[in-house]
Design a protein around this motif. Sequence first.
Motif, PDB file in Angstrom:
ATOM      1  N   LEU A  32      -4.431   2.654  -9.065  1.00  0.00           N
ATOM      2  CA  LEU A  32      -5.725   2.204  -9.605  1.00  0.00           C
ATOM      3  C   LEU A  32      -6.258   1.019  -8.812  1.00  0.00           C
ATOM      4  CD1 LEU A  32      -4.621   3.720 -12.105  1.00  0.00           C
ATOM      5  CD2 LEU A  32      -5.331   1.785 -13.490  1.00  0.00           C
ATOM      6  N   ASP A  33      -7.543   0.992  -8.563  1.00  0.00           N
ATOM      7  CA  ASP A  33      -8.151  -0.223  -8.017  1.00  0.00           C
ATOM      8  C   ASP A  33      -9.569  -0.347  -8.548  1.00  0.00           C
ATOM      9  OD1 ASP A  33      -7.230  -2.139  -5.400  1.00  0.00           O
ATOM     10  OD2 ASP A  33      -9.341  -2.252  -6.011  1.00  0.00           O
ATOM     11  N   ARG A  34     -10.008  -1.595  -8.735  1.00  0.00           N
ATOM     12  CA  ARG A  34     -11.358  -1.830  -9.253  1.00  0.00           C
ATOM     13  C   ARG A  34     -12.428  -1.554  -8.184  1.00  0.00           C
ATOM     14  NH1 ARG A  34     -10.393  -8.030  -9.739  1.00  0.00           N
ATOM     15  NH2 ARG A  34     -10.780  -7.630 -11.938  1.00  0.00           N
ATOM     16  N   GLY A 171     -11.596  -8.300  -4.326  1.00  0.00           N
ATOM     17  CA  GLY A 171     -11.071  -7.671  -5.546  1.00  0.00           C
ATOM     18  C   GLY A 171      -9.875  -8.390  -6.121  1.00  0.00           C
ATOM     19  N   SER A 172      -9.210  -9.228  -5.316  1.00  0.00           N
ATOM     20  CA  SER A 172      -8.017  -9.949  -5.797  1.00  0.00           C
ATOM     21  C   SER A 172      -8.483 -11.265  -6.420  1.00  0.00           C
ATOM     22  CB  SER A 172      -7.065 -10.246  -4.642  1.00  0.00           C
ATOM     23  OG  SER A 172      -7.107  -9.218  -3.686  1.00  0.00           O
ATOM     24  N   THR A 173      -8.681 -11.237  -7.726  1.00  0.00           N
ATOM     25  CA  THR A 173      -9.281 -12.398  -8.403  1.00  0.00           C
ATOM     26  C   THR A 173      -8.279 -13.188  -9.233  1.00  0.00           C
ATOM     27  OG1 THR A 173      -9.805 -10.954 -10.242  1.00  0.00           O
ATOM     28  CG2 THR A 173     -11.545 -11.265  -8.606  1.00  0.00           C
ATOM     29  N   GLY A 174      -7.013 -12.854  -9.127  1.00  0.00           N
ATOM     30  CA  GLY A 174      -6.006 -13.533  -9.941  1.00  0.00           C
ATOM     31  C   GLY A 174      -5.738 -12.815 -11.260  1.00  0.00           C
ATOM     32  N   ASP A 175      -6.299 -11.613 -11.422  1.00  0.00           N
ATOM     33  CA  ASP A 175      -6.070 -10.863 -12.665  1.00  0.00           C
ATOM     34  C   ASP A 175      -4.591 -10.553 -12.884  1.00  0.00           C
ATOM     35  OD1 ASP A 175      -8.655 -10.824 -13.381  1.00  0.00           O
ATOM     36  OD2 ASP A 175      -8.872  -8.635 -13.437  1.00  0.00           O
ATOM     37  N   GLY A 176      -3.876 -10.359 -11.799  1.00  0.00           N
ATOM     38  CA  GLY A 176      -2.446 -10.038 -11.917  1.00  0.00           C
ATOM     39  C   GLY A 176      -1.713 -11.143 -12.654  1.00  0.00           C
ATOM     40  N   GLY A 380       4.228  -7.592  -4.008  1.00  0.00           N
ATOM     41  CA  GLY A 380       3.152  -8.205  -3.227  1.00  0.00           C
ATOM     42  C   GLY A 380       2.856  -9.632  -3.643  1.00  0.00           C
ATOM     43  N   GLU A 381       1.647 -10.037  -3.330  1.00  0.00           N
ATOM     44  CA  GLU A 381       1.279 -11.450  -3.438  1.00  0.00           C
ATOM     45  C   GLU A 381       1.156 -11.958  -4.869  1.00  0.00           C
ATOM     46  OE1 GLU A 381      -1.818 -12.453  -0.497  1.00  0.00           O
ATOM     47  OE2 GLU A 381      -2.315 -14.090  -1.862  1.00  0.00           O
ATOM     48  N   VAL A 382       1.136 -11.078  -5.851  1.00  0.00           N
ATOM     49  CA  VAL A 382       1.100 -11.519  -7.248  1.00  0.00           C
ATOM     50  C   VAL A 382       2.377 -12.311  -7.590  1.00  0.00           C
ATOM     51  CG1 VAL A 382       2.160  -9.421  -8.246  1.00  0.00           C
ATOM     52  CG2 VAL A 382       0.494 -10.733  -9.583  1.00  0.00           C
ATOM     53  N   ASN A 393       3.471 -12.161   5.524  1.00  0.00           N
ATOM     54  CA  ASN A 393       2.943 -11.851   4.188  1.00  0.00           C
ATOM     55  C   ASN A 393       2.750 -10.348   4.010  1.00  0.00           C
ATOM     56  OD1 ASN A 393       2.535 -14.502   2.798  1.00  0.00           O
ATOM     57  ND2 ASN A 393       1.440 -14.909   4.699  1.00  0.00           N
ATOM     58  N   LEU A 394       2.212  -9.691   5.018  1.00  0.00           N
ATOM     59  CA  LEU A 394       2.023  -8.238   4.882  1.00  0.00           C
ATOM     60  C   LEU A 394       3.368  -7.521   4.830  1.00  0.00           C
ATOM     61  CD1 LEU A 394      -1.096  -7.480   7.122  1.00  0.00           C
ATOM     62  CD2 LEU A 394      -0.877  -7.128   4.659  1.00  0.00           C
ATOM     63  N   GLN A 395       4.321  -7.960   5.669  1.00  0.00           N
ATOM     64  CA  GLN A 395       5.634  -7.317   5.617  1.00  0.00           C
ATOM     65  C   GLN A 395       6.238  -7.462   4.216  1.00  0.00           C
ATOM     66  OE1 GLN A 395       7.642  -5.553   8.135  1.00  0.00           O
ATOM     67  NE2 GLN A 395       8.699  -5.057   6.234  1.00  0.00           N
TER      68      GLN A 395
HETATM   69  C1  LIG Z   1      -8.828 -13.112   5.924  1.00  0.00           C
HETATM   70  C2  LIG Z   1      -7.365 -12.786   5.713  1.00  0.00           C
HETATM   71  C3  LIG Z   1      -6.569 -12.480   6.795  1.00  0.00           C
HETATM   72  C4  LIG Z   1      -5.220 -12.201   6.606  1.00  0.00           C
HETATM   73  N1  LIG Z   1      -4.465 -11.856   7.692  1.00  0.00           N
HETATM   74  C5  LIG Z   1      -3.167 -11.543   7.535  1.00  0.00           C
HETATM   75  C6  LIG Z   1      -2.388 -11.084   8.633  1.00  0.00           C
HETATM   76  O1  LIG Z   1      -2.894 -10.871   9.751  1.00  0.00           O
HETATM   77  N2  LIG Z   1      -1.056 -10.847   8.419  1.00  0.00           N
HETATM   78  C7  LIG Z   1      -0.477 -11.007   7.180  1.00  0.00           C
HETATM   79  O2  LIG Z   1       0.733 -10.790   7.059  1.00  0.00           O
HETATM   80  N3  LIG Z   1      -1.200 -11.370   6.105  1.00  0.00           N
HETATM   81  C8  LIG Z   1      -2.525 -11.623   6.254  1.00  0.00           C
HETATM   82  N4  LIG Z   1      -3.278 -11.974   5.164  1.00  0.00           N
HETATM   83  C9  LIG Z   1      -2.619 -11.968   3.814  1.00  0.00           C
HETATM   84  C10 LIG Z   1      -2.522 -10.530   3.284  1.00  0.00           C
HETATM   85  O3  LIG Z   1      -3.775  -9.895   3.394  1.00  0.00           O
HETATM   86  C11 LIG Z   1      -2.077 -10.516   1.818  1.00  0.00           C
HETATM   87  O4  LIG Z   1      -0.881 -11.245   1.687  1.00  0.00           O
HETATM   88  C12 LIG Z   1      -1.879  -9.071   1.352  1.00  0.00           C
HETATM   89  O5  LIG Z   1      -3.107  -8.368   1.377  1.00  0.00           O
HETATM   90  C13 LIG Z   1      -1.318  -9.029  -0.085  1.00  0.00           C
HETATM   91  O6  LIG Z   1      -1.199  -7.680  -0.433  1.00  0.00           O
HETATM   92  P1  LIG Z   1      -1.180  -7.201  -1.961  1.00  0.00           P
HETATM   93  O7  LIG Z   1      -1.111  -5.733  -1.900  1.00  0.00           O
HETATM   94  O8  LIG Z   1      -0.151  -7.947  -2.692  1.00  0.00           O
HETATM   95  O9  LIG Z   1      -2.576  -7.665  -2.574  1.00  0.00           O
HETATM   96  P2  LIG Z   1      -4.094  -7.383  -2.158  1.00  0.00           P
HETATM   97  O10 LIG Z   1      -4.197  -6.951  -0.751  1.00  0.00           O
HETATM   98  O11 LIG Z   1      -4.818  -8.618  -2.555  1.00  0.00           O
HETATM   99  O12 LIG Z   1      -4.512  -6.166  -3.082  1.00  0.00           O
HETATM  100  C14 LIG Z   1      -4.628  -6.287  -4.484  1.00  0.00           C
HETATM  101  C15 LIG Z   1      -5.552  -5.201  -5.017  1.00  0.00           C
HETATM  102  O13 LIG Z   1      -5.545  -5.256  -6.442  1.00  0.00           O
HETATM  103  C16 LIG Z   1      -6.844  -4.958  -6.925  1.00  0.00           C
HETATM  104  N5  LIG Z   1      -7.024  -5.548  -8.262  1.00  0.00           N
HETATM  105  C17 LIG Z   1      -6.873  -6.846  -8.619  1.00  0.00           C
HETATM  106  N6  LIG Z   1      -7.122  -6.999  -9.933  1.00  0.00           N
HETATM  107  C18 LIG Z   1      -7.434  -5.774 -10.420  1.00  0.00           C
HETATM  108  C19 LIG Z   1      -7.806  -5.280 -11.709  1.00  0.00           C
HETATM  109  N7  LIG Z   1      -7.906  -6.072 -12.782  1.00  0.00           N
HETATM  110  N8  LIG Z   1      -8.071  -3.956 -11.843  1.00  0.00           N
HETATM  111  C20 LIG Z   1      -7.988  -3.112 -10.782  1.00  0.00           C
HETATM  112  N9  LIG Z   1      -7.660  -3.531  -9.534  1.00  0.00           N
HETATM  113  C21 LIG Z   1      -7.378  -4.841  -9.352  1.00  0.00           C
HETATM  114  C22 LIG Z   1      -7.767  -5.596  -5.902  1.00  0.00           C
HETATM  115  O14 LIG Z   1      -9.048  -4.984  -5.913  1.00  0.00           O
HETATM  116  C23 LIG Z   1      -7.009  -5.378  -4.594  1.00  0.00           C
HETATM  117  O15 LIG Z   1      -7.453  -4.231  -3.906  1.00  0.00           O
HETATM  118  C24 LIG Z   1      -4.642 -12.242   5.308  1.00  0.00           C
HETATM  119  C25 LIG Z   1      -5.461 -12.520   4.215  1.00  0.00           C
HETATM  120  C26 LIG Z   1      -6.810 -12.787   4.404  1.00  0.00           C
HETATM  121  C27 LIG Z   1      -7.672 -13.080   3.201  1.00  0.00           C
END
Ligand SMILES: Cc1cc2nc3c(=O)[nH]c(=O)nc-3n(C[C@H](O)[C@H](O)[C@H](O)COP(=O)(O)OP(=O)(O)OC[C@H]3O[C@@H](n4cnc5c(N)ncnc54)[C@H](O)[C@@H]3O)c2cc1C
Length: 424
Positions: A32-34, A171-176, A380-382, A393-395
């Motif tokens: 799911l994603d918003r 989309g990542s607004t801290g909802d997690g 992930g980042e939550v 961070n991505l790894q």
């Molecule tokens: C400009 C920028 C550059 C970066 N460059 C790098 C890089 O080169 N290398 C690296 O390792 N890291 C990089 N990062 C960090 C990396 O992008 C994040 O650490 C990574 O995306 C975290 O992945 P995630 O899946 O945990 O969360 P996210 O990628 O934040 O995904 C979370 C998803 O959850 C969805 N969501 C949230 N709340 C809700 C809700 N209530 N209902 C439905 N959907 C919801 C959001 O829409 C979003 O799509 C960068 C970050 C930024 C902002």
Amino acid sequence: MHSFNVCVLGAGPAGMMAAIRAAEITGSVALLDRNDSVGRKMLLTGNGRCNLTNSAPVDDFVLAFGSNGRFLRNAFGRFFSEDLLSFFQERGVTFRTERHGRVFPDGGSSGTILQALKDGLSHAGVEVMLNSDVRDIIRSDALLINLRDGRQISSMKLLIAAGGASYPQTGSTGDGFRLAGDLGHTIEPVGPGLVPLETREGFVKALMGLTLTSVAARYLVAGKWRKTAVGSMLFTHFGISGPMALDHSETIARQLGAGPVSMQIDMKPDTDRAELDVKLRNEFQRSGASLIKNLISHHIPRRMVEVVLGLSGIPEGTQCHQVTSEQRRTLITLFKSFPLTISGTRPMSEAMVTWGGVSLKEIDPRTMESRKVPGLYFCGEVLDLAATSGGYNLQAAFSTGYVAGESAASSLVDDRCSQESVGE
Ligand SMILES: Cc1cc2nc3c(=O)[nH]c(=O)nc-3n(C[C@H](O)[C@H](O)[C@H](O)COP(=O)(O)OP(=O)(O)OC[C@H]3O[C@@H](n4cnc5c(N)ncnc54)[C@H](O)[C@@H]3O)c2cc1C
């Protein structure tokens, strides 16, 4: 009501990897994603080139996450950089390794990585539900997910991969954090990480756009000077950015609660004060009537000369042979300890990551399952994890996503097997 075996909340790198891995093990997996598309933040990473991992050994990854890095050892042990690269290579992506071990896809576009993940989702049969904004989660026999548009989803296992609170426009607004908190989880205080720093000094405006390469810095934390490695930094209209500033921004941000943080930039990290003194004395003697501003531009960027002379109190029209030994020492201090006062960070909307988040004490590092709510997983980042820049961070998002997806789906299979054996 839709019902699934595994439901993943958030289609970032962590959630996409989790959904793919879960669907390889069990059917009926939803993501799911918003947003109206997946991986919106991922497209921005690495300046649009996606620095998805690093060639460094696992110990360096653990160090990059500071004191919480140890939590990741299990996940890295299960799915590390070589596994991640194989995952993408199997989907036709090739890679290049750049300075400091940063790995990027060939072709210079994060779109390549996103397309491979989309292919993975469709091949594994994941049901991708876009425009699905999760409002709250209710614990009952299964986990019930209420969407803002009134739809309700039930799932045996739920993975929260909603990211942090930085770049909320993605989309990542801290909802997690809110959803985890509502389910009884502790949320460690959050703040902006990998974020530019604001300085008190107004002269930074005059230096805007200037990059200092191969400099080092030290900054004062709780009465002790902390040193950075040699790296590059950039002056901006509000202060400083660039890898050196970003990588130390979390430590500095945490310290800012106690007041502004003093920083000193060493523009000559390879030369000590004594060597520099001998060098400058000889040069000043040799250069006679030449203006001091011309001579010191051989040592520091031309755009810094006016600022440095202004801080030193030495008039620009001073000739080299007129420079006193005290003035020379003042110049050396400015070359080696150029002072800045960090007064704040830029806001969350400009931060690349969020530090803080779901407390790791309440998560099993072997499975990513909540120790509080059975059937609930995080990746992930939550989670309370944030690293320096370099692909770490991505790894971590991919590794924790892989483990969470695998554990959630496998535990379903295990549950079914034990139910069958009880029924026999
Ligand atoms: C400009 C920028 C550059 C970066 N460059 C790098 C890089 O080169 N290398 C690296 O390792 N890291 C990089 N990062 C960090 C990396 O992008 C994040 O650490 C990574 O995306 C975290 O992945 P995630 O899946 O945990 O969360 P996210 O990628 O934040 O995904 C979370 C998803 O959850 C969805 N969501 C949230 N709340 C809700 C809700 N209530 N209902 C439905 N959907 C919801 C959001 O829409 C979003 O799509 C960068 C970050 C930024 C902002």
